[in-house]
Each structure stands twice: as structure tokens, then as C-alpha cells.
Motif scaffolding. Structure first.
Motif, PDB file in Angstrom:
ATOM      1  N   GLY A  12       0.822  -1.205   0.000  1.00  0.00           N
ATOM      2  CA  GLY A  12       0.000   0.000   0.000  1.00  0.00           C
ATOM      3  C   GLY A  12       0.855   1.254   0.000  1.00  0.00           C
ATOM      4  N   GLU A  13       0.267   2.347   0.475  1.00  0.00           N
ATOM      5  CA  GLU A  13       0.979   3.621   0.511  1.00  0.00           C
ATOM      6  C   GLU A  13       2.159   3.551   1.475  1.00  0.00           C
ATOM      7  OE1 GLU A  13      -1.320   7.143   1.122  1.00  0.00           O
ATOM      8  OE2 GLU A  13      -3.027   6.279   0.057  1.00  0.00           O
ATOM      9  N   ILE A  14       3.219   4.245   1.127  1.00  0.00           N
ATOM     10  CA  ILE A  14       4.403   4.286   1.979  1.00  0.00           C
ATOM     11  C   ILE A  14       4.291   5.500   2.894  1.00  0.00           C
ATOM     12  CG2 ILE A  14       6.912   4.558   2.024  1.00  0.00           C
ATOM     13  CD1 ILE A  14       6.998   3.078  -0.646  1.00  0.00           C
ATOM     14  N   GLY A  15       4.412   5.231   4.197  1.00  0.00           N
ATOM     15  CA  GLY A  15       4.385   6.301   5.186  1.00  0.00           C
ATOM     16  C   GLY A  15       5.771   6.513   5.758  1.00  0.00           C
ATOM     17  N   HIS A  16       6.030   7.693   6.314  1.00  0.00           N
ATOM     18  CA  HIS A  16       7.351   8.020   6.874  1.00  0.00           C
ATOM     19  C   HIS A  16       7.200   8.518   8.299  1.00  0.00           C
ATOM     20  CE1 HIS A  16       7.756   8.435   2.491  1.00  0.00           C
ATOM     21  NE2 HIS A  16       8.969   7.964   2.679  1.00  0.00           N
ATOM     22  N   GLY A  22      16.708  10.342  15.048  1.00  0.00           N
ATOM     23  CA  GLY A  22      16.805  11.205  13.881  1.00  0.00           C
ATOM     24  C   GLY A  22      16.737  10.492  12.539  1.00  0.00           C
ATOM     25  N   ARG A  23      16.774   9.164  12.551  1.00  0.00           N
ATOM     26  CA  ARG A  23      16.682   8.419  11.293  1.00  0.00           C
ATOM     27  C   ARG A  23      15.226   8.346  10.847  1.00  0.00           C
ATOM     28  NH1 ARG A  23      21.105   5.026   9.697  1.00  0.00           N
ATOM     29  NH2 ARG A  23      19.539   3.664   8.807  1.00  0.00           N
ATOM     30  N   VAL A  24      15.032   8.194   9.558  1.00  0.00           N
ATOM     31  CA  VAL A  24      13.685   8.140   8.990  1.00  0.00           C
ATOM     32  C   VAL A  24      13.272   6.678   8.805  1.00  0.00           C
ATOM     33  CG1 VAL A  24      12.248   8.800   7.030  1.00  0.00           C
ATOM     34  CG2 VAL A  24      14.065  10.315   7.798  1.00  0.00           C
ATOM     35  N   VAL A  25      12.045   6.371   9.200  1.00  0.00           N
ATOM     36  CA  VAL A  25      11.486   5.027   9.043  1.00  0.00           C
ATOM     37  C   VAL A  25      10.408   5.094   7.959  1.00  0.00           C
ATOM     38  CG1 VAL A  25      10.282   3.129  10.173  1.00  0.00           C
ATOM     39  CG2 VAL A  25      11.903   4.509  11.470  1.00  0.00           C
ATOM     40  N   ALA A  26      10.569   4.306   6.917  1.00  0.00           N
ATOM     41  CA  ALA A  26       9.552   4.182   5.872  1.00  0.00           C
ATOM     42  C   ALA A  26       8.846   2.856   6.099  1.00  0.00           C
ATOM     43  CB  ALA A  26      10.194   4.213   4.492  1.00  0.00           C
ATOM     44  N   ARG A  27       7.514   2.881   6.029  1.00  0.00           N
ATOM     45  CA  ARG A  27       6.796   1.625   6.239  1.00  0.00           C
ATOM     46  C   ARG A  27       5.549   1.560   5.365  1.00  0.00           C
ATOM     47  NH1 ARG A  27       4.691   2.127  12.448  1.00  0.00           N
ATOM     48  NH2 ARG A  27       3.079   3.668  12.063  1.00  0.00           N
ATOM     49  N   ALA A  28       5.160   0.329   5.079  1.00  0.00           N
ATOM     50  CA  ALA A  28       3.985   0.084   4.237  1.00  0.00           C
ATOM     51  C   ALA A  28       3.406  -1.272   4.603  1.00  0.00           C
ATOM     52  CB  ALA A  28       4.361   0.110   2.765  1.00  0.00           C
ATOM     53  N   ARG A  29       2.153  -1.451   4.313  1.00  0.00           N
ATOM     54  CA  ARG A  29       1.505  -2.757   4.503  1.00  0.00           C
ATOM     55  C   ARG A  29       1.724  -3.580   3.236  1.00  0.00           C
ATOM     56  NH1 ARG A  29      -0.578  -3.251   9.114  1.00  0.00           N
ATOM     57  NH2 ARG A  29      -1.399  -1.490  10.244  1.00  0.00           N
ATOM     58  N   ALA A  53      15.265   1.692   0.618  1.00  0.00           N
ATOM     59  CA  ALA A  53      15.523   0.474   1.402  1.00  0.00           C
ATOM     60  C   ALA A  53      14.239  -0.342   1.567  1.00  0.00           C
ATOM     61  CB  ALA A  53      16.106   0.845   2.760  1.00  0.00           C
ATOM     62  N   LEU A  54      13.118   0.345   1.783  1.00  0.00           N
ATOM     63  CA  LEU A  54      11.841  -0.357   1.933  1.00  0.00           C
ATOM     64  C   LEU A  54      11.448  -1.045   0.628  1.00  0.00           C
ATOM     65  CD1 LEU A  54       9.284  -1.059   3.535  1.00  0.00           C
ATOM     66  CD2 LEU A  54       8.329   1.113   2.765  1.00  0.00           C
ATOM     67  N   LYS A  55      11.590  -0.357  -0.487  1.00  0.00           N
ATOM     68  CA  LYS A  55      11.234  -0.956  -1.771  1.00  0.00           C
ATOM     69  C   LYS A  55      12.118  -2.155  -2.099  1.00  0.00           C
ATOM     70  CE  LYS A  55       8.984   3.006  -3.858  1.00  0.00           C
ATOM     71  NZ  LYS A  55       9.028   4.020  -4.916  1.00  0.00           N
ATOM     72  N   ALA A  56      13.386  -2.084  -1.720  1.00  0.00           N
ATOM     73  CA  ALA A  56      14.280  -3.240  -1.919  1.00  0.00           C
ATOM     74  C   ALA A  56      13.825  -4.415  -1.058  1.00  0.00           C
ATOM     75  CB  ALA A  56      15.719  -2.857  -1.583  1.00  0.00           C
ATOM     76  N   LYS A  57      13.433  -4.123   0.173  1.00  0.00           N
ATOM     77  CA  LYS A  57      12.944  -5.158   1.080  1.00  0.00           C
ATOM     78  C   LYS A  57      11.653  -5.783   0.539  1.00  0.00           C
ATOM     79  CE  LYS A  57      13.265  -5.296   6.054  1.00  0.00           C
ATOM     80  NZ  LYS A  57      13.066  -4.569   7.296  1.00  0.00           N
TER      81      LYS A  57
END
Length: 113
Positions: A12-16, A22-29, A53-57
Motif C-alpha cells: 500500500g501507501e508508503i508512510g514516513h 533522527g533516522r527516517v522510518v519508511a513503512r507500508a503494509r 531500502a523499503l522498496k528493496a525489502k
């Protein structure tokens, strides 16, 4: 109106979010091959690096399929019937096959068959 279900193998949509360090976390279902939707996340120094990194995962995750891909969720019912018909049948123990005093069979006779 409710959202449409994710198709298997899609996200689904990627949220940040910004973590306390201070690091950014990108996550999606992500909808896995077992039809369960799971939250997948990855971190990076910037939004773009976290998203990459999320898209690679997610791309790696879509490579893991069930070991038997003979049937999919889009397979027609006759395909399922054909596969089940080829499987060896286990000895059934429902009431019609149990030995009874009337049938003259004993448990020991069943073991020999």
C-alpha cells in the motif's frame, strides 16, 4: 466506503516517521502469499534512502512464494479437484469404516489389512 483489499504480492501507501535518533522510518503494509497483510519497514538517513531500502525489502519479499505454485488464489476450482484427486487417500476413521460387533470385524482384523 472501505478500501479495496491489497492484491497478493503488493504493498500500500508508503508512510514516513522520524525515529528518536533522527533516522527516517519508511513503512507500508504488504500482502504476503499466505493472504495476511503485514507491516514492513526500513530505515535510512533521509526519506528517499528509507523509501529505497523499503522498496528493496519489498522486492525481496515478493520472491518468497509458497513451495508449490501449482495453485494460486486465481486458480479455477477444477484445478484444485485434479490435484486433490492425485493425492493418496488416508484410511478414513469416520463411523462408516469402524469395525462393529454386527460386521464381525475386529480391530485386529483391521490392522492386518
Amino acid at each position: 466506503m472501505s478500501r479495496q483489499r491489497l492484491t497478493i504480492g503488493t504493498f500500500g501507501e508508503i508512510g514516513h516517521l522520524v525515529s528518536p535518533n533522527g533516522r527516517v522510518v519508511a513503512r507500508a503494509r504488504y500482502r504476503d502469499w499466505d493472504e495476511k497483510t503485514r507491516l514492513v519497514q526500513a530505515t535510512g538517513d533521509t526519506r528517499k534512502s528509507a523509501e529505497r531500502a523499503l522498496k528493496a525489502k519489498l522486492a525481496d519479499r515478493s520472491l518468497y512464494q509458497p513451495s508449490s505454485s501449482a495453485l494460486t488464489t486465481d486458480s479455477p476450482f477444477p484445478d484444485l479437484v485434479r490435484i486433490l484427486a492425485r493425492r493418496p487417500r488416508a484410511r478414513s476413521l469416520h463411523s462408516g469404516n469402524l469395525p462393529t460387533a454386527r460386521s464381525g470385524m475386529s480391530w485386529s482384523a483391521m490392522d492386518r489389512s
